[in-house]
Design an enzyme around this catalytic site. Sequence first.
Site, PDB file in Angstrom:
ATOM      1  N   SER A  84       0.883  -1.171   0.000  1.00  0.00           N
ATOM      2  CA  SER A  84       0.000   0.000   0.000  1.00  0.00           C
ATOM      3  C   SER A  84       0.917   1.215   0.000  1.00  0.00           C
ATOM      4  O   SER A  84       2.109   1.098   0.297  1.00  0.00           O
ATOM      5  CB  SER A  84      -0.838  -0.002   1.284  1.00  0.00           C
ATOM      6  OG  SER A  84      -1.422   1.267   1.515  1.00  0.00           O
TER       7      SER A  84
ATOM      8  N   TYR B  30      -1.797  -1.068  10.471  1.00  0.00           N
ATOM      9  CA  TYR B  30      -1.827  -1.205   9.009  1.00  0.00           C
ATOM     10  C   TYR B  30      -0.506  -0.718   8.405  1.00  0.00           C
ATOM     11  O   TYR B  30       0.111  -1.419   7.586  1.00  0.00           O
ATOM     12  CB  TYR B  30      -3.009  -0.407   8.452  1.00  0.00           C
ATOM     13  CG  TYR B  30      -3.268  -0.608   6.968  1.00  0.00           C
ATOM     14  CD1 TYR B  30      -3.758  -1.820   6.495  1.00  0.00           C
ATOM     15  CD2 TYR B  30      -3.031   0.405   6.046  1.00  0.00           C
ATOM     16  CE1 TYR B  30      -4.013  -2.020   5.139  1.00  0.00           C
ATOM     17  CE2 TYR B  30      -3.279   0.222   4.685  1.00  0.00           C
ATOM     18  CZ  TYR B  30      -3.767  -0.992   4.241  1.00  0.00           C
ATOM     19  OH  TYR B  30      -4.009  -1.188   2.893  1.00  0.00           O
TER      20      TYR B  30
HETATM   21  N1  LIG Z   1      -8.636  -0.236  -1.653  1.00  0.00           N
HETATM   22  C1  LIG Z   1      -7.598   0.533  -1.411  1.00  0.00           C
HETATM   23  O1  LIG Z   1      -7.705   1.771  -1.473  1.00  0.00           O
HETATM   24  C2  LIG Z   1      -6.251  -0.072  -1.087  1.00  0.00           C
HETATM   25  C3  LIG Z   1      -5.159   0.791  -0.979  1.00  0.00           C
HETATM   26  C4  LIG Z   1      -3.915   0.258  -0.673  1.00  0.00           C
HETATM   27  C5  LIG Z   1      -3.743  -1.096  -0.495  1.00  0.00           C
HETATM   28  N2  LIG Z   1      -4.810  -1.931  -0.603  1.00  0.00           N
HETATM   29  C6  LIG Z   1      -4.552  -3.368  -0.385  1.00  0.00           C
HETATM   30  O2  LIG Z   1      -5.038  -4.117  -1.476  1.00  0.00           O
HETATM   31  C7  LIG Z   1      -5.385  -5.435  -1.042  1.00  0.00           C
HETATM   32  C8  LIG Z   1      -6.788  -5.753  -1.521  1.00  0.00           C
HETATM   33  O3  LIG Z   1      -7.664  -4.826  -0.955  1.00  0.00           O
HETATM   34  P1  LIG Z   1      -9.080  -4.413  -1.574  1.00  0.00           P
HETATM   35  O4  LIG Z   1      -9.132  -2.944  -1.536  1.00  0.00           O
HETATM   36  O5  LIG Z   1      -9.308  -5.130  -2.841  1.00  0.00           O
HETATM   37  O6  LIG Z   1     -10.014  -4.930  -0.395  1.00  0.00           O
HETATM   38  P2  LIG Z   1     -11.415  -5.674  -0.359  1.00  0.00           P
HETATM   39  O7  LIG Z   1     -11.857  -5.539   1.053  1.00  0.00           O
HETATM   40  O8  LIG Z   1     -12.294  -5.221  -1.475  1.00  0.00           O
HETATM   41  O9  LIG Z   1     -10.998  -7.188  -0.657  1.00  0.00           O
HETATM   42  C9  LIG Z   1     -10.202  -7.927   0.233  1.00  0.00           C
HETATM   43  C10 LIG Z   1     -10.651  -9.386   0.200  1.00  0.00           C
HETATM   44  O10 LIG Z   1      -9.786 -10.098   1.104  1.00  0.00           O
HETATM   45  C11 LIG Z   1     -10.567 -11.004   1.825  1.00  0.00           C
HETATM   46  N3  LIG Z   1      -9.917 -11.323   3.093  1.00  0.00           N
HETATM   47  C12 LIG Z   1      -9.844 -10.554   4.207  1.00  0.00           C
HETATM   48  N4  LIG Z   1      -9.210 -11.226   5.174  1.00  0.00           N
HETATM   49  C13 LIG Z   1      -8.873 -12.433   4.667  1.00  0.00           C
HETATM   50  C14 LIG Z   1      -8.222 -13.573   5.195  1.00  0.00           C
HETATM   51  N5  LIG Z   1      -7.818 -13.602   6.473  1.00  0.00           N
HETATM   52  N6  LIG Z   1      -8.029 -14.663   4.398  1.00  0.00           N
HETATM   53  C15 LIG Z   1      -8.484 -14.650   3.116  1.00  0.00           C
HETATM   54  N7  LIG Z   1      -9.125 -13.607   2.564  1.00  0.00           N
HETATM   55  C16 LIG Z   1      -9.323 -12.499   3.329  1.00  0.00           C
HETATM   56  C17 LIG Z   1     -11.912 -10.289   2.043  1.00  0.00           C
HETATM   57  O11 LIG Z   1     -12.961 -11.204   2.333  1.00  0.00           O
HETATM   58  C18 LIG Z   1     -12.080  -9.569   0.697  1.00  0.00           C
HETATM   59  O12 LIG Z   1     -12.838 -10.341  -0.220  1.00  0.00           O
HETATM   60  C19 LIG Z   1      -5.225  -5.441   0.479  1.00  0.00           C
HETATM   61  O13 LIG Z   1      -3.984  -6.046   0.815  1.00  0.00           O
HETATM   62  C20 LIG Z   1      -5.218  -3.962   0.837  1.00  0.00           C
HETATM   63  O14 LIG Z   1      -4.519  -3.690   2.019  1.00  0.00           O
HETATM   64  C21 LIG Z   1      -6.066  -1.456  -0.901  1.00  0.00           C
END
Ligand SMILES: NC(=O)c1ccc[n+]([C@@H]2O[C@H](COP(=O)([O-])OP(=O)(O)OC[C@H]3O[C@@H](n4cnc5c(N)ncnc54)[C@H](O)[C@@H]3O)[C@@H](O)[C@H]2O)c1
Length: 286
Positions: free
Chosen positions: A146, A159
């Site tokens: 991130s 985080y």
């Molecule tokens: N959305 C943003 O703005 C953003 C920004 C920076 C980084 N990220 C990172 O991107 C990645 C994906 O995030 P996203 O935004 O698509 O989130 P999201 O919440 O849309 O999807 C995350 C998925 O991970 C699953 N999950 C959560 N805990 C889990 C576990 N213990 N085992 C298996 N699956 C699990 C959830 O059920 C969900 O379907 C993450 O690592 C997040 O930290 C997202």
Amino acid sequence: MESVDQEGLRRRYRDKVAIVTGAGSGIGRAIVEGLVVEGAYVVANDISRDRIESLESERVTVIAADVSEASAAGRLTAEALKMRGGRIDALFNNAGIGSAGPAVDIGAEEWRRVMAINIDAAFQLAASVGRVMIRRGGGAILNTASVAGTMGLPGRVPYVVSKHAVVGLTRALAVEWGVHGVRVNALCPGLTETAMSERLRREAPDYWAKREAVVPLRRAGTSAEQAAAALFLNSEEASYISGLIAEADGGAHALYSGYTVSRPQEGSGGVAASGVEREITPSAGL
Ligand SMILES: NC(=O)c1ccc[n+]([C@@H]2O[C@H](COP(=O)([O-])OP(=O)(O)OC[C@H]3O[C@@H](n4cnc5c(N)ncnc54)[C@H](O)[C@@H]3O)[C@@H](O)[C@H]2O)c1
């Protein structure tokens, strides 16, 4: 008719085997969809069975499991090995959870949960898949960090710490496994429209607007845009890229702290005409 480039893109993962964690929503789901279009065999994992069920197909095996469970890494690796006779070409270590609140209020349990999912599980799965890749002499791993993996953000201590660890893991594995032909990179999404950020946008529109104001491209990214970067980094097109910490944040990391970006006004001359203004409010990130 498709262009030559599109044909090329669609071949990048033909008959390759990939594992994607956190595949039920947002960026992970978009990665699976992209892999399917490009002809891969995929093990798609999520903690929620409901979220991944619809992804199941001849080439996609869905595994509902919490990545932080001790058995998860071995199980996902074993499923992938069954797909095409013992090979794993790409790992997308994408599952992650957020945390919010003042550092002084964070309990031991919350701290442990964020670390268990965001960094411990990412390492365990990288190690499990890495053994297979090292034996075969090649493969690619992409860890989703991130912008919080390279900067401090207030109110998100676990985080930020976990995502800095993901960046450290990426560099450490890239330098250890390069000799085996295994590449390891990190994707650092900035503000991205997903389930994780949707609540923020709905409940704190002013905060969301401020976040967009520090993005030179003036908008949040989409899951499809993050997936496109992820698919490139784990494909053979990126065969000389390893140890890269890749910010996909619309240019936000390049903007000096405290500045915001606005649309230039015609004829106003100077700094405003360039589309950059100084604000006293500090910029924030996710
Ligand atoms: N959305 C943003 O703005 C953003 C920004 C920076 C980084 N990220 C990172 O991107 C990645 C994906 O995030 P996203 O935004 O698509 O989130 P999201 O919440 O849309 O999807 C995350 C998925 O991970 C699953 N999950 C959560 N805990 C889990 C576990 N213990 N085992 C298996 N699956 C699990 C959830 O059920 C969900 O379907 C993450 O690592 C997040 O930290 C997202």
